[in-house]
Enzyme design. Structure first.
Site, PDB file in Angstrom:
ATOM      1  CG  ASP A 102      12.505  42.907 -17.548  1.00  0.00           C
ATOM      2  OD1 ASP A 102      12.989  43.253 -18.631  1.00  0.00           O
ATOM      3  OD2 ASP A 102      11.678  43.586 -16.916  1.00  0.00           O
ATOM      4  CG  ASP A 153       1.646   1.120   5.067  1.00  0.00           C
ATOM      5  OD1 ASP A 153       2.292   1.266   4.018  1.00  0.00           O
ATOM      6  OD2 ASP A 153       0.606   1.760   5.321  1.00  0.00           O
ATOM      7  CB  CYS A 197      -0.893   0.005   1.225  1.00  0.00           C
ATOM      8  SG  CYS A 197      -1.897   1.485   1.358  1.00  0.00           S
TER       9      CYS A 197
END
Length: 738
Positions: A403, A708, A359
């Site tokens: 710029d 997990d 998972c």
């Protein structure tokens, strides 16, 4: 055939649609642009595929589609777009996130009050939440994309639900939905930039007929060779050439020129430029679909279409991760019982445990958790970063192109020098100053000359005039009252002060109307070589030059420090500007950086594309003329004090307009990417270890759950460390990317 597709948020969406359409017989030449939501394709006349088949295929993939075969100009298409796009909470993805959030909240409440029903509440949330993604995953699989990120998420959520981890499954679905919503919001902001560009050209124009009669018409209806009238204060309604009149025009929307330019008969003008002080008659040279602003819009669209954002890590990894894990789990469940006589229950248990370990909750969190922390740190410093792709890419840039006007400089002219040519008028008639030393007399002469300049300019709205008056007021100088003020459009201003007829004009105009000595001419040329704009004050009756004022758009206070920080980080800096060469050279020399001057938007675009061939490049700007360059650079950065168009088009906005924030961005990006790499190692490392132990039967289901969950906690805590990031004082700032 041409279509408008709603819901395309990234290059990944483009790939999915292209793959699906390419499988339809007779469909070819597929061209998709997610930034403008446009689809163009060719359908063979004798093909079995019909238009409704195309629409059905795209709708099945989760996108909305409408026919827009009628060809329209870019400006017309932009006018069709709603001025007020829907808010995120009104969109389908926004409603989905809100709904999932409410479902999860309800499930948590039920689990607290009725623990026995908690799992069923979360299971219901998962089933409702995963259904649209699962349906899309199936549609993608049927049209050639079987292992999409939707498939990865759906399998992970359903697998966790089967194992009994309904709460975790619900979290995976919710987090994925939030990520999809953020991506959609970022895409909408990019489209807002194009809508803002289209609004620059005035909607109406004053058309002149053969007898000179005026008529208000739609600017989009103007045709080549039409004559239009442009009054002071009006925006030029079309690209054309002046056939009558002289005036100063503010061309900054197109060229980036910081000082208004004097133009007269025969000179070209651009749509969107602002007429300042003269009445002009202009012959239209280009239609609305082909004018300067329309071309800039087209450049932005092309740049956004060609700039493929860095694909999400999970999207790439899922191509291999999902089929591999599913295949391994299936083999673990089936092979041992069939080949080795193992117990089905045991190997089913291990296969389900493997699915739980696989998972991708921790893996899904590894990137967005770190990105979220990085974005939060940036926001605290006033850095608006529009998505993880920009945050990731900025750390890898080797060159930053700036710029000049409004980016490295303040964005408005300021008085730098005041020189009195003669003391005849100012000093000799003041007995109080006779006998004082030369420095005191020079200062008094400068103040009186500045007072006369301000007096003559007091009635003008020209930016240079405003700068002179503001400078005099800041110095607490008494400004004499002027009378009979007038202007020679684009050349000079005149006024009477204490009975003397005075005028202020350019050095060229003053040389024709007054006597300029060799010494004075040398002073003028010296200042002009420093990139300064020089105005001369002279007496129109005696033709005597009294003095001069020099102005220049000066560098920002932090420009030197910002460029120095970039050099310390191994990043090169270059200045690209539409301003004149003398000004550019003077300012670039002060900063010790490379420079290119007198550039139109297409010139900047060409240079950036050349530089992009072998290195990552960022563009920093603030003007409308910078929009195409901001879009085509690997990362576009806009100054927060700049135009809305630049801010909307750019990937990042510096809300506090600090040059030093560019170096801070790069340091933050490098820290974030290091954190992401650590998270991926944590997530995959733990899963790899427990995949092996589960297959061998050493660890069981509860260990898999802990593994997990542990990986998720580690990843989250590590991502939160970024919140303590201190910026350019951090040790990481000097690290270079190999």
């Amino acid at each position: 055939m041409q279509y408008h597709i709603k819901g395309m948020d990234c290059a990944s969406c483009v790939g999915k649609i292209e793959t699906a359409l390419a499988r339809l017989p007779g469909v070819s030449d597929i061209q998709l642009n997610y930034a403008t939501e446009k689809l163009e394709l060719t359908l063979a006349h004798d093909a079995k595929t019909q238009s409704h088949d195309i629409e059905k295929t795209i709708k099945r993939l989760g996108f909305d589609i409408s026919d827009s075969t009628q060809s329209k100009s870019t400006t017309d298409m932009e006018s069709d777009k709603p001025l007020e796009p829907e808010h995120w909470w009104q969109s389908r993805k926004g409603k989905q996130v809100i709904g999932l959030g409410l479902l999860m909240s309800a499930a948590y409440i039920i689990a607290l009050i009725f623990p026995d029903f908690g799992m069923w509440a979360f299971a219901a949330a998962v089933i409702i939440g995963v259904f649209p993604f699962a349906r899309k995953a199936v549609a993608l699989a049927m049209t050639g994309t079987p292992f999409s990120i939707e498939m990865l998420m759906s399998v992970a959520a359903i697998g966790a639900l089967i194992i009994g981890e309904a709460e975790e499954a619900a979290a995976v679905v919710f987090l994925f939905s939030v990520g999809e919503l953020f991506e959609s919001i970022a895409a909408d902001r990019a489209r807002a930039g194009i809508r803002a560009l289209a609004s620059l050209v005035p909607k109406t124009a004053i058309l002149l007929d053969a007898q000179g009669k005026q008529q208000n018409v739609a600017a989009a209806s103007l045709q080549v060779n039409d004559l239009v009238l442009v009054r002071p204060g009006d925006s030029v309604s079309a690209d054309g050439v002046i056939i009558q009149g002289t005036s100063s025009l503010d061309d900054s929307p197109v060229t980036g020129e910081s000082v208004p330019v004097s133009k007269t008969i025969g000179d070209d003008v651009f749509a969107g430029s602002i007429n300042i002080d003269g009445v002009l008659q202009i012959r239209v040279e280009k239609t609305a679909a082909d004018n300067t602003i329309a071309r800039i819009i087209n450049l932005v669209e092309q740049a956004q279409a060609s700039k493929a954002p860095t694909a999400r890590f999970i999207e790439k990894f899922s191509r291999y991760y999902t089929p591999t894990v599913m295949a391994i789990a299936a083999l673990i469940i089936i092979v041992p019982p069939l080949a080795m006589g193992g117990e089905w229950a045991t190997w089913l248990y291990r296969g389900l445990a493997l699915l739980l370990i696989a998972c991708p909750c921790a893996l899904v969190l590894s990137t967005p958790a770190a990105i979220a922390s990085g974005l939060a740190v940036g926001a605290r410093r006033g850095l608006l970063i529009k998505g993880g792709s920009a945050l990731e890419t900025i750390g890898r840039v080797e060159t930053v192109a700036f710029d000049k006007t409004g980016t490295l400089t303040q964005g408005e002219p300021r008085v730098t020098d005041v020189i009195a040519f003669t003391q005849e008028y100012s000093i000799s008639q003041h007995e109080d100053f006779q006998g004082q030393d030369t420095h005191v007399q020079d200062a008094q002469g400068q103040n009186e000359i500045l007072a006369l300049f301000a007096s003559v300019e007091s009635g003008s709205s020209h930016p240079l005039a405003k700068a002179i008056v503001s400078h005099a007021e800041a110095a607490n100088i008494v400004i004499p009252i002027a009378s009979n003020a007038s202007a020679t459009a684009g050349k000079a201003v005149h006024a009477t002060i204490a009975g003397r007829l005075l005028a202020i004009g350019s050095p060229v105009y003053a040389a024709d109307e007054a006597v300029i000595s060799a010494k004075q001419q040398t002073q003028i040329e010296t200042l002009q070589n420093e990139g300064k704009t020089v105005s001369i004050l002279f007496d129109e009756q005696s033709r005597t030059a009294l003095g001069l004022v020099a102005l220049r758009d000066e560098l920002r206070d932090d420009a030197f420090e910002g460029v120095a920080q970039l050099k310390a980080m191994g990043v090169n800096a270059v200045m690209l500007t539409g301003d004149n060469r003398l000004t550019a050279q003077a300012l670039a020399s002060s900063l010790d950086i490379e420079w290119k001057a007198e550039l139109l938007p297409e010139d900047k675009l060409r240079l950036l594309n050349e530089m992009k061939n072998n290195r990552k490049i960022a563009m920093v700007g603030d003007g409308i003329n910078d929009a195409p360059a901001l879009a085509t650079a690997d990362v576009g950065i806009a100054m927060g004090g700049g135009t809305d168009v630049a801010i909307e088009t750019a990937d990042i906005a510096l809300l506090k307009s600090r040059v030093t924030d560019v170096a801070h961005l790069i340091a933050l990006s490098r820290a974030t990417m290091a954190n992401i790499h650590q998270n991926v190692i944590f997530a995959l490392g733990l899963k790899g270890i427990f995949l092996i132990t589960t297959i061998l039967g050493i660890t069981g289901l509860w260990i898999a759950v802990m593994a997990d969950a542990g990986a998720t906690v580690l990843v989250t805590l590590n991502a939160l460390r970024l919140l303590r990031f201190k910026g350019t004082n951090s040790r990481i700032k000097l690290s270079k990317v190999n």
